[in-house]
Design a protein around this motif. Sequence first.
Motif, short mmCIF file in Angstrom:
data_model
loop_
_atom_site.label_atom_id
_atom_site.label_comp_id
_atom_site.label_asym_id
_atom_site.label_seq_id
_atom_site.Cartn_x
_atom_site.Cartn_y
_atom_site.Cartn_z
N ALA A 5 0.94 10.56 -0.63
CA ALA A 5 1.33 11.87 -1.15
C ALA A 5 2.40 12.50 -0.27
N GLY A 6 3.48 12.97 -0.90
CA GLY A 6 4.55 13.62 -0.18
C GLY A 6 5.52 12.70 0.51
N ARG A 7 5.23 11.39 0.52
CA ARG A 7 6.11 10.44 1.22
C ARG A 7 6.56 9.29 0.34
N GLY A 8 5.87 9.04 -0.75
CA GLY A 8 6.25 7.97 -1.66
C GLY A 8 5.68 6.63 -1.24
N ASP A 9 6.33 5.55 -1.71
CA ASP A 9 5.86 4.20 -1.42
C ASP A 9 6.19 3.81 0.02
N ILE A 10 5.20 3.26 0.71
CA ILE A 10 5.36 2.75 2.07
C ILE A 10 4.94 1.29 2.05
N ILE A 11 5.77 0.43 2.62
CA ILE A 11 5.50 -1.00 2.64
C ILE A 11 5.36 -1.46 4.08
N VAL A 12 4.27 -2.14 4.38
CA VAL A 12 4.03 -2.62 5.74
C VAL A 12 3.58 -4.08 5.68
N GLY A 13 3.59 -4.72 6.82
CA GLY A 13 3.07 -6.07 6.93
C GLY A 13 1.58 -6.05 7.26
N PRO A 14 1.01 -7.23 7.55
CA PRO A 14 -0.42 -7.28 7.85
C PRO A 14 -0.76 -6.54 9.12
N ASN A 15 -1.92 -5.91 9.12
CA ASN A 15 -2.48 -5.23 10.29
C ASN A 15 -1.65 -4.02 10.72
N ALA A 16 -0.89 -3.43 9.81
CA ALA A 16 -0.14 -2.21 10.09
C ALA A 16 -0.69 -1.07 9.23
N TRP A 17 -0.76 0.12 9.80
CA TRP A 17 -1.34 1.25 9.09
C TRP A 17 -0.38 1.82 8.06
N ILE A 18 -0.92 2.16 6.90
CA ILE A 18 -0.28 3.06 5.95
C ILE A 18 -0.98 4.41 6.12
N ALA A 19 -0.21 5.46 6.48
CA ALA A 19 -0.82 6.72 6.93
C ALA A 19 -1.69 6.37 8.13
N GLY A 20 -2.99 6.73 8.15
CA GLY A 20 -3.85 6.28 9.22
C GLY A 20 -4.13 7.32 10.27
N PRO A 21 -4.77 6.92 11.37
CA PRO A 21 -5.24 7.89 12.37
C PRO A 21 -4.15 8.76 12.96
N ALA A 22 -2.96 8.20 13.18
CA ALA A 22 -1.89 8.97 13.80
C ALA A 22 -1.20 9.92 12.83
N ALA A 23 -1.25 9.63 11.55
CA ALA A 23 -0.57 10.45 10.54
C ALA A 23 -1.36 10.42 9.24
N PRO A 24 -2.59 10.95 9.22
CA PRO A 24 -3.41 10.86 8.00
C PRO A 24 -2.78 11.61 6.84
N SER A 25 -2.81 10.99 5.67
CA SER A 25 -2.26 11.60 4.46
C SER A 25 -2.90 10.92 3.26
N ARG A 26 -2.98 11.62 2.15
CA ARG A 26 -3.67 11.13 0.97
C ARG A 26 -2.97 9.89 0.40
N VAL A 27 -3.73 8.81 0.23
CA VAL A 27 -3.22 7.57 -0.37
C VAL A 27 -3.63 7.55 -1.84
N GLU A 28 -2.63 7.38 -2.75
CA GLU A 28 -2.89 7.49 -4.18
C GLU A 28 -2.82 6.15 -4.92
N GLY A 29 -2.39 5.09 -4.25
CA GLY A 29 -2.33 3.79 -4.92
C GLY A 29 -1.91 2.73 -3.92
N MET A 30 -2.08 1.45 -4.31
CA MET A 30 -1.74 0.35 -3.41
C MET A 30 -1.48 -0.92 -4.19
N ALA A 31 -0.82 -1.87 -3.53
CA ALA A 31 -0.60 -3.20 -4.09
C ALA A 31 -0.47 -4.18 -2.94
N LEU A 32 -0.87 -5.43 -3.18
CA LEU A 32 -0.73 -6.50 -2.19
C LEU A 32 0.21 -7.56 -2.74
N GLU A 33 1.06 -8.09 -1.86
CA GLU A 33 1.92 -9.23 -2.21
C GLU A 33 1.81 -10.26 -1.10
N TRP A 34 1.75 -11.53 -1.49
CA TRP A 34 1.66 -12.62 -0.52
C TRP A 34 2.36 -13.84 -1.12
#
Length: 297
Positions: free
Chosen positions: A137-166
């Motif tokens: 929320a407020g930031r849009g789509d965020i793409i990370v690799g394995p073992n990396a935070w989306i939002a998370g303890p340092a910058a908590p924010s509402r997560v509204e959806g997700m997808a995995l690609e491999w």
Amino acid sequence: MDLFRGTTNDTEQQKVLSLDRGLFFINYKSADDSLSPPHVIVAPAEGHERRMEIILHPDETEPTLWKPNSGLVVRVNTPGTLQVQVRPRRPGGSRAAIVRVEQIQAGQTPATADQGNGMEQHTHVATEGLKVLGHVAGRGDIIVGPNAWIAGPAAPSRVEGMALEWPDRPASVDIRYAVQFANGQTGSGRMVSLGTYAGTRGRALPLTAVVLEMSGTDELKFVAEAGFLNAPTLRAVGNRVVLSGPTNREPLVGIRISIERIETAKQVATPATPRKPAGSARVRVFRSQQRQTGAAR
């Protein structure tokens, strides 16, 4: 994650991408018109120039990719927004291109889990190509690799959806996942296949649970952590994991996912435990101790 596919009209197209701190490779993969391919322009969003820097090839002077099989690196010092534009080379020309944004992972010593019990060791070598997309929320789509935070303890924010690609997933491995909403919206709890987006965008509907399932292998496991509002960080390991808050209604405010190879070490003698029903997947869940507000995990 691919940013652009298809389309041939002569107006430019643009994507705005929210990036966490880290290194990202902007990869111009291909174009439909090989004789007159469109060009790709990369730039920080207005006001975000000091949050990131664009690293060019020594022979280049501007952040423009003129043809396929070219790329550049973006170093993001603090979370910011990047603009990626595709423009036709000539009036009426094609702008059909494939551009990918790939996170470059920092070198890390493989982590070990449960070091005290002498039972299992987790290594990350199996899933270097895993990509996790989260809509924040407020930031849009965020793409990370394995073992990396989306939002998370340092910058908590509402997560509204997700997808995995491999892309490099072993052929025998099948992965599905689902998300849940507190109010039972359409799609809540429905399992989807790898590469499918689960959730909503721009509707202020936070996720309250995430389910991950993997079959076709005994050597790989999910290792996932999630933060829910006003709750300790949750960690789960297994072929099937369920991440949710204490009441199953707390909004998801951070998540990180990896798929790791489990190496079974020499087992030590342990007391007998009741046998689980056939076919049940072993899931180990850990809740971390409460930390001071704002402390990073």
